[in-house]
Design an enzyme around this catalytic site. Structure first.
Site, PDB file in Angstrom:
ATOM      1  N   LYS A  99       0.834  -1.212   0.000  1.00  0.00           N
ATOM      2  CA  LYS A  99       0.000   0.000   0.000  1.00  0.00           C
ATOM      3  C   LYS A  99       0.865   1.258   0.000  1.00  0.00           C
ATOM      4  O   LYS A  99       0.667   2.160  -0.799  1.00  0.00           O
ATOM      5  CB  LYS A  99      -0.911   0.048   1.250  1.00  0.00           C
ATOM      6  CG  LYS A  99      -1.867  -1.105   1.379  1.00  0.00           C
ATOM      7  CD  LYS A  99      -2.786  -0.941   2.584  1.00  0.00           C
ATOM      8  CE  LYS A  99      -2.070  -0.991   3.927  1.00  0.00           C
ATOM      9  NZ  LYS A  99      -1.439  -2.273   4.239  1.00  0.00           N
ATOM     10  N   ARG A 131      -9.685   1.116   8.263  1.00  0.00           N
ATOM     11  CA  ARG A 131      -9.432  -0.314   8.414  1.00  0.00           C
ATOM     12  C   ARG A 131     -10.390  -0.995   9.386  1.00  0.00           C
ATOM     13  O   ARG A 131     -10.123  -2.103   9.838  1.00  0.00           O
ATOM     14  CB  ARG A 131      -7.964  -0.624   8.713  1.00  0.00           C
ATOM     15  CG  ARG A 131      -7.379  -0.151   9.954  1.00  0.00           C
ATOM     16  CD  ARG A 131      -5.958  -0.692  10.056  1.00  0.00           C
ATOM     17  NE  ARG A 131      -4.993   0.237   9.506  1.00  0.00           N
ATOM     18  CZ  ARG A 131      -3.732  -0.062   9.256  1.00  0.00           C
ATOM     19  NH1 ARG A 131      -3.285  -1.279   9.477  1.00  0.00           N
ATOM     20  NH2 ARG A 131      -2.907   0.834   8.801  1.00  0.00           N
ATOM     21  N   ARG A 158      11.531  -6.162   4.991  1.00  0.00           N
ATOM     22  CA  ARG A 158      11.377  -4.710   4.801  1.00  0.00           C
ATOM     23  C   ARG A 158      12.357  -3.906   5.657  1.00  0.00           C
ATOM     24  O   ARG A 158      12.607  -4.209   6.814  1.00  0.00           O
ATOM     25  CB  ARG A 158       9.951  -4.282   5.162  1.00  0.00           C
ATOM     26  CG  ARG A 158       9.810  -2.754   5.178  1.00  0.00           C
ATOM     27  CD  ARG A 158       8.382  -2.295   5.194  1.00  0.00           C
ATOM     28  NE  ARG A 158       7.660  -2.776   6.347  1.00  0.00           N
ATOM     29  CZ  ARG A 158       6.350  -2.606   6.505  1.00  0.00           C
ATOM     30  NH1 ARG A 158       5.643  -2.010   5.562  1.00  0.00           N
ATOM     31  NH2 ARG A 158       5.757  -3.061   7.584  1.00  0.00           N
ATOM     32  N   ARG A 180      11.335  -1.802  10.831  1.00  0.00           N
ATOM     33  CA  ARG A 180      10.258  -1.158  11.581  1.00  0.00           C
ATOM     34  C   ARG A 180      10.018  -1.878  12.903  1.00  0.00           C
ATOM     35  O   ARG A 180      10.115  -3.101  12.966  1.00  0.00           O
ATOM     36  CB  ARG A 180       8.978  -1.166  10.734  1.00  0.00           C
ATOM     37  CG  ARG A 180       8.431   0.219  10.506  1.00  0.00           C
ATOM     38  CD  ARG A 180       7.353   0.250   9.468  1.00  0.00           C
ATOM     39  NE  ARG A 180       6.099  -0.351   9.910  1.00  0.00           N
ATOM     40  CZ  ARG A 180       4.971  -0.304   9.207  1.00  0.00           C
ATOM     41  NH1 ARG A 180       4.964   0.302   8.035  1.00  0.00           N
ATOM     42  NH2 ARG A 180       3.877  -0.865   9.646  1.00  0.00           N
ATOM     43  N   ARG A 196      -1.037  -8.221  13.633  1.00  0.00           N
ATOM     44  CA  ARG A 196      -1.547  -7.291  12.623  1.00  0.00           C
ATOM     45  C   ARG A 196      -2.354  -8.030  11.555  1.00  0.00           C
ATOM     46  O   ARG A 196      -3.413  -7.568  11.122  1.00  0.00           O
ATOM     47  CB  ARG A 196      -0.386  -6.525  11.978  1.00  0.00           C
ATOM     48  CG  ARG A 196       0.125  -5.375  12.865  1.00  0.00           C
ATOM     49  CD  ARG A 196       1.582  -5.062  12.610  1.00  0.00           C
ATOM     50  NE  ARG A 196       1.854  -4.588  11.284  1.00  0.00           N
ATOM     51  CZ  ARG A 196       3.039  -4.707  10.673  1.00  0.00           C
ATOM     52  NH1 ARG A 196       4.051  -5.298  11.288  1.00  0.00           N
ATOM     53  NH2 ARG A 196       3.208  -4.238   9.465  1.00  0.00           N
TER      54      ARG A 196
END
Ligand code: AP5
Ligand code: MG
Ligand code: ZN
Length: 224
Positions: free
Chosen positions: A17, A93, A130, A162, A173
């Protein structure tokens, strides 16, 4: 794209996203509004608000709906978003947030919601690899690092993993995605606002696919 177009990018954690919303915002010349980025900036600022948000984020939990809606309301009331439109990334969300968004916007809410579809086994790999710039949020990965592995190519900021890309936070999540966010796909489909785009493949190809799908749907809407 018609001026004032308002889009939402929906998708699992790690679907791309953020990666794609940045490119779409550039292409359509509208602001990119990412609730995750707004919260991460608040965390960096060290404010009380940031400290509270951080507790939820690091655990992979959702920030409470009323807080998020307040933040989005404030951002969307700024001139750039009011006049040119926006690309929302990471919001809404929950169904509560989607209803609140409809109420915030005049003329029947957002024009289009894009569901960026990527299977769970792929997003798990992407999230584990990531890396992000703490200053400007640019995304990297172990496979595609910046030229200096710890320094952002765009702004020279520090490139790190992160805080919520831990195994337990990722699991939570994704659980919350299935529970709270996935129902939005059917919710927007019922409103005839949903378009599904395959998020697998080279990011440039995904961007081209997105632009094609968005333009086609918006043109259809304009002709109707
Ligand atoms: P947020 O920052 O929105 O995180 P998220 O939902 O977990 O989504 P991600 O940012 O992890 O995934 P992404 O789809 O943006 O993927 P990306 O482009 O980075 O939210 C963080 C937290 O804030 C939430 O957990 C919550 O606590 C809070 N929050 C935020 N909004 C909220 C809300 N509305 N309500 C309540 N709480 C809220 O890509 C992932 C990786 O894959 C990158 O390394 C990238 O380089 C790579 N990649 C991207 N595309 C490709 C491709 N095509 N091929 C290969 N690799 C790719
Ligand atoms: Mg993101
Ligand atoms: Zn940077």
């Amino acid at each position: 794209m018609v001026p004032g177009t308002r889009l939402v990018v929906l998708g699992k954690q790690g679907a791309g996203k953020g990666t794609q919303a940045v490119r779409l915002a550039r292409h359509y010349a509208v602001p990119h509004v990412s609730t995750g980025d707004i919260f991460r900036a608040a965390v960096r600022s060290g404010s009380e608000f940031g400290k509270k948000a951080r507790e939820f984020m690091d655990a992979g939990e959702l920030v409470p709906d009323d807080v998020v809606v307040g933040v989005v309301q404030e951002r969307l009331s700024q001139n750039d978003a009011r006049l040119r439109g926006f690309i929302l990334d990471g919001f809404p969300r929950t169904v509560f947030q989607a209803e609140a968004l409809d109420e915030l916007l005049p003329n029947g809410g957002v024009e289009l919601v894009i569901d960026l579809e990527v299977p769970t086994e792929v997003v798990l790999k992407r999230l584990a690899s990531r890396r992000v710039c703490v200053e400007c949020g640019t995304n990297y990965s172990i496979e595609k690092p910046p030229s200096d592995p710890e320094k952002c190519d765009v702004c020279g900021g520090k490139v790190v993993q992160r805080e919520d890309d831990t195994v337990s936070a990722i699991r939570r999540r994704l659980e919350l995605y299935e529970e709270q966010t996935a129902p939005l796909i059917a919710w927007y489909m019922r409103k005839d606002k949903l378009v599904t785009v395959d998020g697998i493949g080279d990011p440039d190809k995904v961007t081209a696919r997105l632009i094609r799908a968005i333009d086609l749907r918006l043109r259809r809407g304009a002709d109707a």
